[in-house]
Design a protein around this motif. Structure first.
Motif, PDB file in Angstrom:
ATOM      1  N   ARG A   1      -2.831   0.195 -10.409  1.00  0.00           N
ATOM      2  CA  ARG A   1      -2.488   0.917  -9.348  1.00  0.00           C
ATOM      3  C   ARG A   1      -2.620   2.675  -9.751  1.00  0.00           C
ATOM      4  NH1 ARG A   1       2.555  -0.350  -6.105  1.00  0.00           N
ATOM      5  NH2 ARG A   1       1.080  -1.722  -4.863  1.00  0.00           N
TER       6      ARG A   1
ATOM      7  N   THR B   1       1.453   3.487  -3.051  1.00  0.00           N
ATOM      8  CA  THR B   1       0.378   4.065  -3.550  1.00  0.00           C
ATOM      9  C   THR B   1       0.023   5.538  -3.152  1.00  0.00           C
ATOM     10  OG1 THR B   1      -1.073   2.155  -3.584  1.00  0.00           O
ATOM     11  CG2 THR B   1      -2.416   4.097  -3.891  1.00  0.00           C
TER      12      THR B   1
ATOM     13  N   SER C   1      -5.405   4.989  -8.439  1.00  0.00           N
ATOM     14  CA  SER C   1      -4.813   6.409  -7.788  1.00  0.00           C
ATOM     15  C   SER C   1      -5.462   7.290  -8.542  1.00  0.00           C
ATOM     16  CB  SER C   1      -3.351   6.237  -7.710  1.00  0.00           C
ATOM     17  OG  SER C   1      -2.770   5.260  -7.239  1.00  0.00           O
TER      18      SER C   1
ATOM     19  N   VAL D   1       2.068   7.939  -5.498  1.00  0.00           N
ATOM     20  CA  VAL D   1       1.172   7.802  -6.735  1.00  0.00           C
ATOM     21  C   VAL D   1       0.099   8.957  -6.447  1.00  0.00           C
ATOM     22  CG1 VAL D   1      -0.027   6.586  -8.387  1.00  0.00           C
ATOM     23  CG2 VAL D   1       1.893   5.653  -7.210  1.00  0.00           C
TER      24      VAL D   1
ATOM     25  N   ALA E   1       0.905  -1.364  -0.021  1.00  0.00           N
ATOM     26  CA  ALA E   1       0.006  -0.002   0.085  1.00  0.00           C
ATOM     27  C   ALA E   1       0.770   1.353   0.058  1.00  0.00           C
ATOM     28  CB  ALA E   1      -0.925   0.000   1.290  1.00  0.00           C
TER      29      ALA E   1
END
Length: 255
Positions: A108, A13, A112, A16, A10
């Motif tokens: 991802r 992320t 995001s 991002v 995680a």
């Protein structure tokens, strides 16, 4: 060990999401459309209420609670533009290849970007809903509603949630067709014109369109088969379908 693995997965992320915020903040068209969500919704409602709000009963519409959010009909256009422009930049001049170089995991990257759009649209939508209601009702005189009246808090929250879902619907479709201009040119007439043109032909089915269904949450009384929350859920299903289609397109197509 499992929890450590989840945490490790995680963590990447967060940067991002931060990069997606920077993209939105640095793109004037994207940021401007987000500001326009507030300006159009609150501005049109206040101006309309000031001009005709007390002229006669029902001047803002038969449903007084829905009429308190009259400007949502215009704010949703800005929400469409926000969702479309936020995603469209990835499909111009090879920008998606650059993004995938930084974030090779397409899922991802996509989630995001969708989360950034959803988060910003939701925050702006909630502020917009509250300001729209309070400022608009200030001009309604004896017909004014208050936050303590039945359904008003639900409508304030729901108006922001509705605008968020419209932005996500637009974002998902943009990822699917890779053109923000095409999505805006099709989705805006679809929401604003088609229901009035074909509504008499298809009858009750129009109540399940994203705008008609989603705006049920702003009504004082249920109209037909859908209630406030079930109507918003239908709009959510439209947004989810568009986002899923966009995700599949991003995963499978060449950058």
């Amino acid at each position: 060990m499992g929890a450590t693995a989840v945490t490790a997965a995680a963590l990447p992320t967060v940067p991002v999401l931060h990069s997606e915020w920077i993209k939105i903040r640095s793109a004037r068209a994207v940021l401007g459309s987000l500001v326009a969500v507030f300006a159009a919704t609150a501005g049109v409602t206040v101006l309309t209420a000031a001009a005709i709000g007390t002229s006669e009963p029902g001047a803002m519409g038969e449903d007084r609670l829905l009429g308190a959010f009259f400007g949502v009909n215009f704010g949703q256009i800005a929400a469409i533009a926000f969702g479309a422009t936020a995603f469209a930049g990835e499909f111009r001049a090879g920008a998606l290849r650059i993004s995938l170089t930084a974030v090779p995991n397409r899922t991802r990257l996509y989630l995001s970007k969708a989360a950034a759009v959803a988060g910003l649209a939701f925050i702006v939508g909630q502020v917009t809903g509250l300001v729209t209601f309070v400022a608009g009702q200030a001009f309604m005189g004896d017909d004014a509603l208050s936050l303590g009246d039945p359904g008003t808090v639900r409508a304030v929250f729901g108006s922001g949630a509705y605008l968020t879902l419209i932005a996500l619907l637009s974002a998902g479709l943009t990822a699917l067709v890779r053109s923000g201009t095409l999505v805006m040119s099709l989705l805006i007439p679809f929401l604003l014109i088609v229901p009035f043109v074909v509504g008499q032909v298809v009858g009750g089915a129009m109540r399940f369109m994203p705008d008609r269904a989603g705006q049920m949450v702003m009504r004082a009384q249920a109209d037909g088969a859908l209630g406030p929350w079930s109507g918003l859920a239908v709009a959510g299903l439209w947004a989810l379908a568009a986002l899923t289609a966009g995700w599949l397109a991003v995963r499978r197509r060449d950058a």
